[in-house]
Design a protein around this motif. Structure first.
Motif, PDB file in Angstrom:
ATOM      1  N   VAL A  66      46.088  88.289 -30.155  1.00  0.00           N
ATOM      2  CA  VAL A  66      46.690  89.123 -29.118  1.00  0.00           C
ATOM      3  C   VAL A  66      47.196  88.213 -28.004  1.00  0.00           C
ATOM      4  CG1 VAL A  66      46.274  90.970 -27.430  1.00  0.00           C
ATOM      5  CG2 VAL A  66      45.098  91.024 -29.642  1.00  0.00           C
ATOM      6  N   GLU A  67      48.427  88.459 -27.567  1.00  0.00           N
ATOM      7  CA  GLU A  67      48.993  87.644 -26.488  1.00  0.00           C
ATOM      8  C   GLU A  67      49.008  88.447 -25.179  1.00  0.00           C
ATOM      9  OE1 GLU A  67      51.821  85.006 -29.472  1.00  0.00           O
ATOM     10  OE2 GLU A  67      52.765  86.482 -28.185  1.00  0.00           O
ATOM     11  N   TYR A  68      48.639  87.757 -24.106  1.00  0.00           N
ATOM     12  CA  TYR A  68      48.506  88.399 -22.786  1.00  0.00           C
ATOM     13  C   TYR A  68      49.416  87.701 -21.782  1.00  0.00           C
ATOM     14  CZ  TYR A  68      44.026  89.841 -24.847  1.00  0.00           C
ATOM     15  OH  TYR A  68      43.055  90.352 -25.671  1.00  0.00           O
TER      16      TYR A  68
ATOM     17  N   GLU B 196      46.688  83.322 -25.421  1.00  0.00           N
ATOM     18  CA  GLU B 196      46.489  84.022 -26.696  1.00  0.00           C
ATOM     19  C   GLU B 196      45.004  84.065 -27.039  1.00  0.00           C
ATOM     20  OE1 GLU B 196      48.694  82.740 -30.457  1.00  0.00           O
ATOM     21  OE2 GLU B 196      46.596  82.258 -30.889  1.00  0.00           O
TER      22      GLU B 196
ATOM     23  N   ARG C 109      39.275  90.704 -22.701  1.00  0.00           N
ATOM     24  CA  ARG C 109      39.864  90.882 -21.362  1.00  0.00           C
ATOM     25  C   ARG C 109      38.844  90.505 -20.281  1.00  0.00           C
ATOM     26  NH1 ARG C 109      44.829  94.067 -21.261  1.00  0.00           N
ATOM     27  NH2 ARG C 109      44.888  95.196 -23.217  1.00  0.00           N
TER      28      ARG C 109
ATOM     29  N   THR D 219      48.729  93.393 -21.446  1.00  0.00           N
ATOM     30  CA  THR D 219      49.369  93.231 -22.758  1.00  0.00           C
ATOM     31  C   THR D 219      50.661  94.046 -22.768  1.00  0.00           C
ATOM     32  OG1 THR D 219      47.686  94.829 -23.462  1.00  0.00           O
ATOM     33  CG2 THR D 219      47.471  92.578 -24.290  1.00  0.00           C
TER      34      THR D 219
ATOM     35  N   THR E 189      54.717  93.612 -23.828  1.00  0.00           N
ATOM     36  CA  THR E 189      55.467  92.693 -24.693  1.00  0.00           C
ATOM     37  C   THR E 189      56.449  91.838 -23.903  1.00  0.00           C
ATOM     38  OG1 THR E 189      55.187  94.066 -26.628  1.00  0.00           O
ATOM     39  CG2 THR E 189      57.091  92.620 -26.632  1.00  0.00           C
TER      40      THR E 189
ATOM     41  N   CYS F 212      55.316  88.885 -25.813  1.00  0.00           N
ATOM     42  CA  CYS F 212      53.979  88.901 -26.431  1.00  0.00           C
ATOM     43  C   CYS F 212      53.937  89.793 -27.665  1.00  0.00           C
ATOM     44  CB  CYS F 212      52.956  89.433 -25.442  1.00  0.00           C
ATOM     45  SG  CYS F 212      52.708  88.344 -24.042  1.00  0.00           S
TER      46      CYS F 212
ATOM     47  N   LEU G  30      51.451  91.060 -31.354  1.00  0.00           N
ATOM     48  CA  LEU G  30      50.145  91.288 -31.969  1.00  0.00           C
ATOM     49  C   LEU G  30      50.292  90.828 -33.420  1.00  0.00           C
ATOM     50  CD1 LEU G  30      47.353  92.738 -31.946  1.00  0.00           C
ATOM     51  CD2 LEU G  30      48.555  94.822 -32.572  1.00  0.00           C
TER      52      LEU G  30
ATOM     53  N   VAL H  88      52.862  93.867 -28.996  1.00  0.00           N
ATOM     54  CA  VAL H  88      51.521  94.131 -28.478  1.00  0.00           C
ATOM     55  C   VAL H  88      51.526  95.471 -27.730  1.00  0.00           C
ATOM     56  CG1 VAL H  88      51.681  92.962 -26.207  1.00  0.00           C
ATOM     57  CG2 VAL H  88      49.535  92.913 -27.500  1.00  0.00           C
TER      58      VAL H  88
ATOM     59  N   ASN I 268      45.845  98.529 -29.621  1.00  0.00           N
ATOM     60  CA  ASN I 268      45.919  97.288 -30.400  1.00  0.00           C
ATOM     61  C   ASN I 268      44.934  97.316 -31.554  1.00  0.00           C
ATOM     62  OD1 ASN I 268      48.038  95.815 -29.112  1.00  0.00           O
ATOM     63  ND2 ASN I 268      46.696  95.546 -27.356  1.00  0.00           N
TER      64      ASN I 268
ATOM     65  N   THR J 296      45.664 100.522 -18.645  1.00  0.00           N
ATOM     66  CA  THR J 296      44.837  99.519 -19.321  1.00  0.00           C
ATOM     67  C   THR J 296      43.393  99.597 -18.836  1.00  0.00           C
ATOM     68  OG1 THR J 296      46.758  98.072 -19.304  1.00  0.00           O
ATOM     69  CG2 THR J 296      44.656  97.051 -19.821  1.00  0.00           C
TER      70      THR J 296
END
Ligand code: GSH
Length: 614
Positions: A51-53, A99, A124, A139, A141, A243, A245, A429, A436, A595
């Motif tokens: 997962v990219e943040y 990531e 997180r 998260t 994109t 970002c 997934l 993502v 996710n 979130t």
């Protein structure tokens, strides 16, 4: 996760001279891997997600260029604990990106599936410990106002020596050598800045030309840039700063991995459409809903010769796609495969192909790798050119890890217990950990069902390309149709015409059923019955599958559609496609609140996350 080595990287002028050496030894290294692993059997079904943040400031909603410092602290923990940690953290392209993956792979299906969402929640929290009060991770994109004036904290100068971008400061690039070298070498190799052009969403007051102040260098293709209603971007960061997934699956052996690569390829546009989460680029509402083409254009290093604009002289091939694109050929030898499915005119290096075939590798697999090897290595480490091909695979990985395709076939690394793997790379993502987790679990069950039920998703590869284009369209989930097989249980190579094997279907029909076809979600629901999950696992997994089903029916909106509507309904929106700082701030605040569970929005969450917290 990227292939990252320590060391000094070569500028393009120097790297270019070593390209043939790297390729030559990359093939030797690949052949060594194949030789020692071709008969490897019986690896367990292990898998993991990535997962990219992005890091933002939660007061001014700027991109915070400090993720690298946070990453250093997280990686220090990993080092101190000798790798025995719950999560692994790795660098990504942006200095504002990070990531995260699970500390060790998930094994099989079953109660593991309950742990995924929790792992995402903890990931997180784990980052949060190192953030300042005014910082948050998200998260999303694509950061909406990427490249607009003052979009970073701290602010930085544009037109740096690396990207030479008039919109993105070099400061947005992760300080690790790999990323700036990639940026500069792509630009230098192609002979100009990358040129990313995507259609703008035309609203009532949208100006035909918004970037008239744009400076276009003489070697740029100004036709592409100067179209009306165009969003022009000029740097790798606009793409690789997005970002996604991803999920990687280990299969028992090479043949199963080859089959999984093939079977996931037709799925990639479908999950891109379903997960679409990017409808704003460079501060404008765009007319596309997905990031893929933006990244594809952002790393397109093809020269004029390779693009077929001038005759071949220095380069060897005219190449039909960017390095970041859909796959070009299937590779499985399963009975379901028909050679007619490989209907693209594959560009591949005949010498590499010859060498592989001479070394006993079959034609299909040889062509796959000979196709990857039409690319130049982009990042060469000066102290790692002459290496032992028996022990190392750096040169193979160099080529492999800069062929960013929708699915990746990954041979076992040397000296590790890791087996043959396939990586699913197209998904965007999602905002929440539940969302996710739903996509991750859906992918994992799908992969296991493909393997166990021998599901057959083959369509001609040119149809996957068409589907990938369709997946970018505005709200393609609801509005468009995708090529899909009429019969996914067809285990033998049929004789009839290939054209009769597939038809155009909506995402709803593909996932929720049409006529006799019960739809992918129901195929998976039936499949998991055979796994005899305990009640809790069963309930959680069904919730994820129902979420996917409702996204496919359009009942739950894609993040892209929801974002678009947020902007269009914002009181400050002037119906001119411009996403102002004020609109972006309200949007990112809402994303943050969703979130963190402060706000609940049924449009993108359905009823699921409410149930989830009960
Ligand atoms: N963020 C990308 C996406 O949204 O698709 C995926 C990540 C990616 O491709 N990262 C680049 C990379 O080289 C960084 S420049 N990753 C390593 C790899 O593909 O092996």
């Amino acid at each position: 996760m990227g292939f990252i080595a320590e060391g000094n990287t070569l500028a393009w002028e120097d790297a270019e001279q070593h390209a043939n050496y790297i390729r030559e030894h990359g093939i030797i290294q690949l052949l060594n891997i194949l030789k020692s692993n071709k008969d490897r059997h019986g690896d367990d079904f292990k898998w993991g997600d990535e997962v990219e943040y992005i890091l933002i400031t939660n007061d001014t909603f700027k991109l915070k260029l400090r993720a690298n410092e946070v990453l250093d602290l997280l990686m220090l923990e990993e080092k101190r604990n000798h790798g025995n940690v719950d999560h692994l953290w790795r660098p990504e392209y942006g200095r504002f990106m990070i990531e995260g993956t699970p500390g060790s792979p998930y094994e099989g299906l079953g109660r593991q599936l309950l742990a995924i969402q929790q792992s995402l929640v903890k990931r997180r929290e784990s980052v949060q410990r190192y953030l300042k009060p005014e910082e948050s991770i998200l998260t999303v994109t694509c950061y909406p106002r990427m490249g607009c004036k003052g979009f970073t904290e701290p602010q930085a100068e544009v037109k740096g020596p690396v990207a030479e971008s008039q919109f993105l400061p070099d400061m947005v690039i992760n300080p690790h050598f790999r990323f700036s070298t990639l940026t500069a070498n792509i630009r230098k190799r192609r002979g100009s800045n990358v040129s990313i052009n995507i259609p703008m969403f035309k609203d009532t007051f949208t100006k035909e030309y918004v970037d008239q102040q744009t400076y276009i260098s003489p070697d740029q293709d100004d036709k592409a840039i100067n179209q009306p209603y165009n969003i022009y971007m000029d740097a790798m960061g606009f793409g690789m700063g997005c970002c996604c997934l991803q999920a990687t699956f280990q299969l028992p052996d090479m043949e199963e991995a080859r089959n999984m690569f093939d079977q996931l390829a037709p799925i990639t546009p479908l999950v891109l459409s379903l997960s679409a989460a990017s409808s704003i680029f460079k501060g404008y509402l765009s007319d596309i809903d997905a990031r893929w083409t933006v990244i594809s254009q952002s790393v397109d290093d093809r020269t004029k010769e390779e693009l077929g604009k001038i005759g071949l002289n220095k380069n060897k091939f005219v190449i039909n796609k960017s390095r970041y694109d859909s796959i070009d050929c299937y590779i499985s030898r399963s009975p379901q495969f028909r050679s007619e499915y490989n209907d693209l005119d594959l560009v591949y290096d005949k010498d590499v192909y010859q060498k592989m075939v001479e070394n006993g590798i079959d034609g299909l697999l040889s062509k796959h790798f000979a196709h990857l090897f039409i690319r130049d290595p982009l990042v060469i480490y000066s102290d790692k050119i002459e290496i032992d091909d028996e022990k190392h695979t750096d040169h193979f990985e160099n080529i492999q890890s800069t062929n960013w395709q929708t699915v990746r076939f990954k041979p076992p690394p040397p000296g590790a217990s890791i087996g043959w793997r396939v990586e699913l790379r197209s998904m965007e993502v999602q905002l929440t950990d539940f969302q996710n987790a739903a996509f991750i679990v859906f992918s994992a069950i799908l992969v296991k069902a493909i393997a166990d039920l021998k599901l057959n998703f083959y369509v001609p590869i040119s149809k996957i390309d068409e589907n990938l284009k369709t997946a970018h369209k505005r709200n393609s989930v609801v509005n468009d149709k995708f090529y899909f097989r009429k019969n996914i249980y067809n285990n033998n190579s049929p004789n009839g015409s290939v054209e009769n094997e597939y038809e155009l279907m909506t995402i709803n029909e593909i996932f929720n059923g049409k006529g006799e076809f019960i739809g992918l979600v129901n195929v998976l629901k039936n499949y998991i019955k055979s796994l005899n999950f305990d009640a809790e696992t069963n309930q959680t997994v069904n919730r994820y599958l129902n979420f996917i089903s409702q996204k496919a029916s359009g009942e739950i909106k894609t993040i892209s559609t929801w974002t678009r509507e947020f902007v269009q309904n914002h009181p400050a929106y002037k119906h001119d496609s411009v996403v102002s700082e004020e609109i972006q701030a309200d949007y990112l605040k809402l994303c943050l609140d969703i979130t963190n569970g402060v706000v609940y929005d049924e449009e993108i969450q359905g009823n699921f996350e409410r149930l989830d917290s009960n």
